[in-house]
Every structure is written in structure tokens, then in C-alpha cells.
Design a protein around this motif. Structure first.
Motif, PDB file in Angstrom:
ATOM      1  N   LEU A   1       0.301   9.307   4.249  1.00  0.00           N
ATOM      2  CA  LEU A   1      -0.864   8.907   5.026  1.00  0.00           C
ATOM      3  C   LEU A   1      -1.416  10.131   5.736  1.00  0.00           C
ATOM      4  N   GLY A   2      -2.718  10.314   5.670  1.00  0.00           N
ATOM      5  CA  GLY A   2      -3.323  11.455   6.346  1.00  0.00           C
ATOM      6  C   GLY A   2      -4.740  11.698   5.871  1.00  0.00           C
TER       7      GLY A   2
ATOM      8  N   GLY B   1       2.391   3.377  11.001  1.00  0.00           N
ATOM      9  CA  GLY B   1       3.210   2.553  10.124  1.00  0.00           C
ATOM     10  C   GLY B   1       2.399   2.118   8.912  1.00  0.00           C
ATOM     11  N   CYS B   2       3.061   1.935   7.787  1.00  0.00           N
ATOM     12  CA  CYS B   2       2.329   1.596   6.558  1.00  0.00           C
ATOM     13  C   CYS B   2       2.840   0.301   5.937  1.00  0.00           C
ATOM     14  N   GLU B   3       3.412  -0.591   6.745  1.00  0.00           N
ATOM     15  CA  GLU B   3       4.026  -1.798   6.205  1.00  0.00           C
ATOM     16  C   GLU B   3       3.010  -2.687   5.475  1.00  0.00           C
ATOM     17  N   LEU B   4       1.803  -2.833   6.048  1.00  0.00           N
ATOM     18  CA  LEU B   4       0.830  -3.742   5.453  1.00  0.00           C
ATOM     19  C   LEU B   4       0.292  -3.204   4.129  1.00  0.00           C
TER      20      LEU B   4
ATOM     21  N   ILE C   1       0.547   5.013  -1.878  1.00  0.00           N
ATOM     22  CA  ILE C   1       1.813   4.281  -1.984  1.00  0.00           C
ATOM     23  C   ILE C   1       2.316   4.370  -3.412  1.00  0.00           C
ATOM     24  N   ARG C   2       3.556   4.817  -3.605  1.00  0.00           N
ATOM     25  CA  ARG C   2       4.134   4.933  -4.946  1.00  0.00           C
ATOM     26  C   ARG C   2       4.414   3.549  -5.537  1.00  0.00           C
TER      27      ARG C   2
END
Length: 233
Positions: free
Chosen positions: A155-156, A211-214, A178-179
Motif C-alpha cells: 500500500l502506498g 490496515g488492508c483487511e477489507l 494484493i497477491r
């Protein structure tokens, strides 16, 4: 009879310990000065009785305001999180209704824009092997080149050469990558290296501390849904 200290003739400004000691030794002087008590927020009630109403109430009001502000911030964050989770679940249902691989890519881009206010989203798939219409093709090692050999997410800020968002590329200021490793029916390969990419029009839309959960959840839905269909050459 006590006598007030002549502070005007002191060679230096009086220090609080000196003033405090003098007040302790001559408390009645302060109690008899009603105007001074009122100026500092104290209210006298007869001899030797002082009401701390105004000063105490002011402190209590300040504490109450701080607590109210903190509660409002917590409630605002909770509402935002709940709204994001709701939109994510609805987006997942939209994706699972895809009719084929191309429709899946179209739906992902649509939910990213319509439900999350993003500039767009894309699915990228490494060669060798066919790439479905509407997906982006990556050369061998492309996923590792973007995420690192063992990296799962990134993320960036958007960067030159990514080129995953087509006509919306110029609008994308930050990205979430996201892989994925989908296994397509009938493929000679057990899995294929792939990416689910989201692009935000805001510089701080995606940051390394976020955070990248969603978005990771959406990527897993895309990955599993894609495994329904073979890639047609």
C-alpha cells in the motif's frame, strides 16, 4: 495584627512558595478580601467558609467536554468502520454474481468506484498462459517484482510503470496491491501468480501504515470466484 508583605519593594518578583507560606500564616487576610476571592473564581460564605463552585464547575465542564469529544470521535470511527464493512459485504455479493472472468473484472472495477469511491480496480495475471479479456497481463516475475518474493500486500503512492488502471491511470494517486494465486480449471499450472489492484484518487487513500483487511477480503473473493472458470485461449 498581621501585616501584608511589601512586595513592591522586593528586589525580585515574589516566588510562589513565599506567597503560599504567607497565606498559610495569614489566611484571614484572604478570606476578608471578597473581591479578590471572586476574581479567582471562589465564593465566600461567612467566616472560614469558601465555595469553590465556579472554579470546580469550570474544571468539570472542561473534563466533560473532553470526554464528549472523545466519545464523538469513537462513535464516528465506529460508524465509518461499520459502513465500510457493510459496503464490503455487498461488494462481495456483487462479485460472486459474475458470469465469467471478464465480467468479474468489470464488476470489480464497478464496485471499487461505486461503493468505495476509488478511481478504479483491476486484476493482473502473470504469463505464461492466457490472460482473460479485461484483465491485465504481467510478465513472468511481475508479481514478485511489485510485492517482493514473499510479499502479500503493498500500500502506498502510485508509481511510474504500474499501468494497471487503463483510462483511470492519471487519476490514481495511491494504490493497494494484493497477491493472489488462483487455480483455473483445466490449466496445466496448479496456480497462477496474480494481483488484485485498487487505485485511489487521494494521495493518502492508501498508505503503508494502513490496515488492508477489507481490500484483502475483496481480493480473496475475486480469487475464489475466478477459479470457477477456465481461461479460454
Amino acid at each position: 495584627m498581621s501585616v501584608s508583605p511589601d512586595l513592591s519593594t522586593a528586589p525580585h518578583e515574589p516566588h510562589w512558595p513565599e506567597i503560599r507560606a504567607w497565606l498559610q500564616a495569614n489566611p484571614q487576610t484572604l478570606l476578608d478580601d471578597r473581591s479578590l476571592l471572586e476574581e479567582v473564581g471562589l465564593k465566600p460564605h461567612g467566616r472560614n467558609v469558601v465555595e469553590f463552585g465556579r472554579a470546580a464547575l469550570t474544571r468539570l465542564e472542561e473534563v466533560a467536554e473532553r470526554e464528549a469529544d472523545a466519545r464523538k470521535r469513537i462513535e464516528s470511527i465506529a460508524r465509518a468502520n461499520f459502513a465500510a464493512q457493510t459496503q464490503t459485504h455487498v461488494a462481495a455479493l456483487d462479485l460472486m454474481e459474475a458470469r465469467n472472468l471478464s465480467d468479474l473484472a468489470r464488476r470489480l472495477d464497478a464496485v471499487a468506484q461505486g461503493r468505495f469511491g476509488l478511481a478504479g480496480a483491476a486484476i493482473a495475471l502473470e504469463k505464461p498462459g492466457g490472460v482473460p479479456f479485461g484483465w491485465r497481463g504481467l510478465e513472468v516475475g511481475g508479481v514478485d517484482g511489485l510485492l517482493g518474493e514473499h510479499g502479500l500486500t503493498w500500500l502506498g503512492q502510485n508509481f511510474a510503470g504500474l499501468n494497471l488502471f487503463g483510462a483511470a491511470e492519471a487519476e490514481v494517486k495511491s494504490v493497494a496491491l494484493i497477491r493472489m494465486s488462483p487455480a483455473f480449471p483445466g490449466s496445466d499450472l496448479s496456480t497462477r501468480h496474480a494481483l488484485c489492484a485498487f487505485g485511489s484518487p487521494e494521495e493518502e487513500g492508501f498508505t503503508s501504515t494502513m490496515g488492508c483487511e477489507l481490500v484483502a477480503f475483496i481480493a480473496r473473493v475475486v480469487e475464489r470466484t475466478a477459479e470457477r472458470w477456465p481461461i479460454l485461449s
